[in-house]
Design an enzyme around this catalytic site. Structure first.
Site, PDB file in Angstrom:
ATOM      1  N   ARG A  98       0.553  -1.304   0.021  1.00 25.86           N
ATOM      2  CA  ARG A  98      -0.001   0.106  -0.456  1.00 25.86           C
ATOM      3  C   ARG A  98       0.969   1.038  -0.105  1.00 25.86           C
ATOM      4  NH1 ARG A  98      -3.180  -3.502  -0.974  1.00 25.86           N
ATOM      5  NH2 ARG A  98      -4.983  -3.747  -0.001  1.00 25.86           N
ATOM      6  N   SER A 133     -11.283  -1.436   2.630  1.00 24.57           N
ATOM      7  CA  SER A 133     -10.341  -1.007   3.992  1.00 24.57           C
ATOM      8  C   SER A 133     -10.107  -0.056   4.518  1.00 24.57           C
ATOM      9  CB  SER A 133      -8.774  -1.661   4.137  1.00 24.57           C
ATOM     10  OG  SER A 133      -9.442  -3.436   3.889  1.00 24.57           O
ATOM     11  N   GLU A 142      -5.821   4.250   5.176  1.00 19.29           N
ATOM     12  CA  GLU A 142      -4.849   4.062   3.808  1.00 19.29           C
ATOM     13  C   GLU A 142      -5.862   4.924   3.252  1.00 19.29           C
ATOM     14  OE1 GLU A 142      -6.906   1.796   1.489  1.00 19.29           O
ATOM     15  OE2 GLU A 142      -5.704  -0.188   2.535  1.00 19.29           O
TER      16      GLU A 142
HETATM   17  P1  FAD Z   1      -9.064   8.618  -5.332  1.00 15.37           P
HETATM   18  O1  FAD Z   1      -9.731   7.810  -4.505  1.00 15.37           O
HETATM   19  O2  FAD Z   1      -9.630   9.068  -6.529  1.00 15.37           O
HETATM   20  O3  FAD Z   1      -7.458   8.888  -5.124  1.00 15.37           O
HETATM   21  C1  FAD Z   1      -6.702   8.314  -4.449  1.00 15.37           C
HETATM   22  C2  FAD Z   1      -5.862   9.026  -3.966  1.00 15.37           C
HETATM   23  O4  FAD Z   1      -5.016   9.228  -5.526  1.00 15.37           O
HETATM   24  C3  FAD Z   1      -5.797  10.424  -4.005  1.00 15.37           C
HETATM   25  O5  FAD Z   1      -4.959  10.169  -3.030  1.00 15.37           O
HETATM   26  C4  FAD Z   1      -5.900  11.062  -5.298  1.00 15.37           C
HETATM   27  O6  FAD Z   1      -4.965  12.003  -5.554  1.00 15.37           O
HETATM   28  C5  FAD Z   1      -4.239  10.343  -5.965  1.00 15.37           C
HETATM   29  N1  FAD Z   1      -4.684   9.863  -7.554  1.00 15.37           N
HETATM   30  C6  FAD Z   1      -6.058   9.673  -7.790  1.00 15.37           C
HETATM   31  N2  FAD Z   1      -6.126   9.663  -9.694  1.00 15.37           N
HETATM   32  C7  FAD Z   1      -4.494  10.182  -9.831  1.00 15.37           C
HETATM   33  C8  FAD Z   1      -3.201   9.941 -10.752  1.00 15.37           C
HETATM   34  N3  FAD Z   1      -4.032   9.784 -12.142  1.00 15.37           N
HETATM   35  N4  FAD Z   1      -2.223  10.770 -10.428  1.00 15.37           N
HETATM   36  C9  FAD Z   1      -2.255  10.897  -8.908  1.00 15.37           C
HETATM   37  N5  FAD Z   1      -2.399  10.878  -7.941  1.00 15.37           N
HETATM   38  C10 FAD Z   1      -3.930  10.412  -8.154  1.00 15.37           C
HETATM   39  N6  FAD Z   1      -7.817  -0.731  -2.698  1.00 15.37           N
HETATM   40  C11 FAD Z   1      -7.040  -2.171  -2.770  1.00 15.37           C
HETATM   41  O7  FAD Z   1      -5.512  -1.827  -2.517  1.00 15.37           O
HETATM   42  N7  FAD Z   1      -7.188  -3.377  -2.648  1.00 15.37           N
HETATM   43  C12 FAD Z   1      -8.836  -3.880  -2.312  1.00 15.37           C
HETATM   44  O8  FAD Z   1      -8.882  -4.830  -2.079  1.00 15.37           O
HETATM   45  C13 FAD Z   1      -9.472  -2.828  -2.477  1.00 15.37           C
HETATM   46  N8  FAD Z   1     -10.904  -2.881  -2.254  1.00 15.37           N
HETATM   47  C14 FAD Z   1     -11.654  -1.699  -2.161  1.00 15.37           C
HETATM   48  C15 FAD Z   1     -12.921  -2.130  -1.989  1.00 15.37           C
HETATM   49  C16 FAD Z   1     -14.391  -1.400  -2.286  1.00 15.37           C
HETATM   50  C17 FAD Z   1     -15.037  -1.227  -1.415  1.00 15.37           C
HETATM   51  C18 FAD Z   1     -12.851   0.284  -2.060  1.00 15.37           C
HETATM   52  C19 FAD Z   1     -14.392   1.164  -2.068  1.00 15.37           C
HETATM   53  C20 FAD Z   1     -12.173   0.436  -2.357  1.00 15.37           C
HETATM   54  C21 FAD Z   1     -10.859  -0.375  -2.300  1.00 15.37           C
HETATM   55  N9  FAD Z   1      -9.595  -0.618  -2.212  1.00 15.37           N
HETATM   56  C22 FAD Z   1      -8.883  -1.494  -2.361  1.00 15.37           C
HETATM   57  C23 FAD Z   1      -9.101   1.190  -2.513  1.00 15.37           C
HETATM   58  C24 FAD Z   1      -9.634   1.938  -3.701  1.00 15.37           C
HETATM   59  O9  FAD Z   1     -10.414   0.885  -4.605  1.00 15.37           O
HETATM   60  C25 FAD Z   1      -8.264   1.945  -4.686  1.00 15.37           C
HETATM   61  O10 FAD Z   1      -6.523   2.643  -3.742  1.00 15.37           O
HETATM   62  C26 FAD Z   1      -8.013   2.549  -5.436  1.00 15.37           C
HETATM   63  O11 FAD Z   1      -6.508   2.575  -6.445  1.00 15.37           O
HETATM   64  C27 FAD Z   1      -8.185   4.009  -5.561  1.00 15.37           C
HETATM   65  O12 FAD Z   1      -8.286   4.872  -7.533  1.00 15.37           O
HETATM   66  P2  FAD Z   1      -9.341   5.552  -6.999  1.00 15.37           P
HETATM   67  O13 FAD Z   1      -9.512   6.013  -8.820  1.00 15.37           O
HETATM   68  O14 FAD Z   1     -11.109   5.705  -6.598  1.00 15.37           O
HETATM   69  O15 FAD Z   1      -8.556   7.184  -6.221  1.00 15.37           O
HETATM   70  N1  EPU Z   2     -10.653 -11.009   9.646  1.00 13.16           N
HETATM   71  C1  EPU Z   2     -11.573 -11.424  10.875  1.00 13.16           C
HETATM   72  N2  EPU Z   2     -12.598 -10.933  11.182  1.00 13.16           N
HETATM   73  C2  EPU Z   2     -12.967  -9.517  10.549  1.00 13.16           C
HETATM   74  C3  EPU Z   2     -12.182  -9.599   9.176  1.00 13.16           C
HETATM   75  C4  EPU Z   2     -11.177  -9.903   9.105  1.00 13.16           C
HETATM   76  O1  EPU Z   2     -11.459 -12.153  12.218  1.00 13.16           O
HETATM   77  O2  EPU Z   2     -13.715  -8.982  10.716  1.00 13.16           O
HETATM   78  C5  EPU Z   2      -9.675 -11.493   9.701  1.00 13.16           C
HETATM   79  C6  EPU Z   2     -10.222 -13.214   8.905  1.00 13.16           C
HETATM   80  O3  EPU Z   2      -9.437 -14.146  10.096  1.00 13.16           O
HETATM   81  C7  EPU Z   2      -9.705 -13.326   7.849  1.00 13.16           C
HETATM   82  C8  EPU Z   2      -8.343 -12.159   7.775  1.00 13.16           C
HETATM   83  O4  EPU Z   2      -8.776 -11.361   9.326  1.00 13.16           O
HETATM   84  O5  EPU Z   2      -8.608 -14.331   7.692  1.00 13.16           O
HETATM   85  C9  EPU Z   2      -8.568 -11.526   6.571  1.00 13.16           C
HETATM   86  O6  EPU Z   2      -9.766 -10.975   6.067  1.00 13.16           O
HETATM   87  P1  EPU Z   2      -9.146 -10.102   4.726  1.00 13.16           P
HETATM   88  O7  EPU Z   2      -8.821 -11.812   3.545  1.00 13.16           O
HETATM   89  O8  EPU Z   2     -10.610 -10.088   4.141  1.00 13.16           O
HETATM   90  O9  EPU Z   2      -8.491  -8.835   4.395  1.00 13.16           O
HETATM   91  P2  EPU Z   2      -8.124  -8.123   4.895  1.00 13.16           P
HETATM   92  O10 EPU Z   2      -6.604  -8.536   5.129  1.00 13.16           O
HETATM   93  O11 EPU Z   2      -8.960  -7.608   6.141  1.00 13.16           O
HETATM   94  C10 EPU Z   2      -6.963  -7.159   2.683  1.00 13.16           C
HETATM   95  C11 EPU Z   2      -6.415  -6.278   2.546  1.00 13.16           C
HETATM   96  C12 EPU Z   2      -7.977  -5.354   1.121  1.00 13.16           C
HETATM   97  C13 EPU Z   2      -7.819  -7.171   0.081  1.00 13.16           C
HETATM   98  C14 EPU Z   2      -7.883  -8.440   1.343  1.00 13.16           C
HETATM   99  C15 EPU Z   2      -7.542  -8.956   0.083  1.00 13.16           C
HETATM  100  C16 EPU Z   2      -6.035  -3.968   3.630  1.00 13.16           C
HETATM  101  C17 EPU Z   2      -5.557  -2.897   4.048  1.00 13.16           C
HETATM  102  N3  EPU Z   2      -6.503  -4.872   3.067  1.00 13.16           N
HETATM  103  O12 EPU Z   2      -7.570  -7.373   3.692  1.00 13.16           O
HETATM  104  O13 EPU Z   2      -8.191  -4.327   0.044  1.00 13.16           O
HETATM  105  O14 EPU Z   2      -8.991  -6.883  -0.685  1.00 13.16           O
HETATM  106  O15 EPU Z   2      -6.664  -8.013   1.708  1.00 13.16           O
HETATM  107  O16 EPU Z   2      -6.611  -9.534  -0.732  1.00 13.16           O
HETATM  108  O17 EPU Z   2      -4.693  -4.817   3.274  1.00 13.16           O
HETATM  109  C18 EPU Z   2      -8.886  -2.439   0.738  1.00 13.16           C
HETATM  110  O18 EPU Z   2      -7.356  -1.833   0.819  1.00 13.16           O
HETATM  111  O19 EPU Z   2      -9.071  -1.366   0.521  1.00 13.16           O
HETATM  112  C19 EPU Z   2      -9.028  -3.952   0.661  1.00 13.16           C
HETATM  113  C20 EPU Z   2     -10.328  -4.171   0.500  1.00 13.16           C
END
Ligand code: FAD
Ligand code: EPU
Length: 340
Positions: free
Chosen positions: A167, A239, A336
């Protein structure tokens, strides 16, 4: 160049997946690089650093007015070169991330399937080096193209120069607020070789021991739909905290007290990553609903906006969660998404 779309006092609630309110005094919607350069020139003339906006899925708007917001909505996916087993694809920053994943699967370009359904834009993906289900973006990045906010000049970095981490990247540190990512070059596989190391993914696949990339995508999508709320029905930013990386000593202490603590190894044998969701869950936060904000019932790491909350309410909840995790486990949680 089509005229640059400019709005004044633009409400931003519909431009962020937490649906938090704030107003951009000046809002530029850019759909190509010429428009972006024009918008950046304007920012430079008035001495403002813009909020660069993609899909708004990783930002928390505190409610303070935003002087200038530049939205990146450029489109375009093109193949730069092909070898026997790899393809290099250049993708504009405004392309929707999941559209790219689907485009690549349909074209037979593999590697991104574990990252299916992550919201947001391609341009934001390198900023926090998006990751999910055992794969991180940096494994497939060849180059990142960007423009300097101050001068509008174009430059590009190799993957090594981007200093990707968990991240994390140079765009969150030294280049924070200094550049706008305009395109990303990906190096993808032309043969199907899947990554099913992540335990929850293997479990979801069940008897399917040699799944196709499309089957991996389907499994990832199924897990995500179960655990993560759809921002359209329950606003959230994924997250809310990073999984903390702790020392071996802290990990041993945690294991002594909690035999069921969920943690992962890291590239360093002296450090471990703790599942922050588990910490929040243990501390009793999962499913907590306050007035207008809360903690998701299926995944404690996801904070939600139940009913037109303000950013300050969500940040107050986050601060109380951080204090409780520090008091209970001696661990500092880092938020995050970026706060504006
Ligand atoms: P924005 O929210 O628009 O911007 C995020 C940051 O990046 C801001 O600081 C912005 O200024 C900067 N930025 C945006 N575009 C640019 C650009 N072109 N150049 C320079 N800076 C820029 N993230 C994960 O890593 N793994 C996950 O599994 C994951 N799951 C998610 C699930 C949900 C339901 C949600 C809502 C979010 C999740 N995220 C996850 C977080 C998010 O989707 C990512 O961080 C994504 O890359 C953000 O993209 P965005 O275009 O919406 O960025
Ligand atoms: N867990 C619990 N309780 C909860 C949530 C999680 O006990 O309420 C435990 C479970 O045992 C589970 C473990 O935590 O096995 C890990 O949970 P999960 O697999 O959902 O993944 P995470 O570590 O919570 C991370 C990323 C997610 C990404 C998933 C899958 C971060 C901060 N988050 O979540 O990214 O989708 O792994 O790889 O690293 C995001 O960044 O926005 C995001 C959603």
């Amino acid at each position: 160049m089509k005229t640059l779309q400019t709005e004044y006092d633009q409400p931003l609630a519909s431009f962020n997946t937490l649906a938090l309110p704030a107003v951009a005094k000046l809002f530029f919607d850019t759909s190509n690089e010429d428009q972006l350069v024009a918008a950046l020139e304007h920012c430079s003339n008035i001495g403002e650093i813009p909020l660069i906006l993609g899909g708004g899925s990783n930002i928390v708007l505190s409610g303070k007015p935003i002087p200038v917001c530049v939205r990146i909505a450029s489109r375009g996916i093109r193949v730069l070169s092909k070898s026997a087993d790899r393809v290099i694809v250049r993708v504009s920053a405004g392309v929707n991330w999941n559209d790219l994943v689907e485009h690549c699967l349909a074209a037979g370009y593999y590697g991104l399937e574990n990252l299916a359904l992550i919201p947001g834009s391609v341009g934001a993906a390198p900023v926090q080096n998006i990751g999910a289900y055992g794969v991180e973006l940096n494994q497939f990045v060849e180059r990142v193209h960007f423009r300097w906010i101050e001068s509008g000049k174009a430059q590009n970095y190799s993957a090594a120069q981007c200093e990707f981490g968990y991240r994390d990247s140079v765009f969150k540190r030294q280049l924070n607020d200094k550049v706008v990512i305009t395109a990303v070059d990906f190096s993808l596989r032309l043969h199907s070789e899947v990554n099913i190391e992540y335990a929850a993914l293997r479990q979801e696949l069940g008897d399917l021991l040699t799944p196709s990339p499309a089957q991996v995508r389907d499994a990832v999508v199924a897990i995500r739909r179960r655990k993560l709320p759809d921002p359209d029905s329950l606003p959230n930013a994924g997250s809310f905290f990073k999984n903390p990386v702790v020392s071996k000593k802290t990990m041993q202490r945690l294991c002594e007290h909690y035999s069921n603590v969920v943690y992962y190894p890291t590239s360093s044998s002296d450090e471990f990553k703790v599942a922050a969701g588990w910490l929040l869950d243990q501390a009793g936060w999962r499913g907590v609903q306050e007035d207008r904000v809360g903690v998701h019932r299926e995944q404690a790491l996801v904070l939600v906006n139940h009913n037109n909350a303000q950013g300050a309410e969500l940040l107050d909840l986050a601060a109380r969660i951080q204090s409780s995790i520090l008091a209970l486990f001696g661990i500092d949680l880092e938020i995050e998404p970026r706060i504006y």
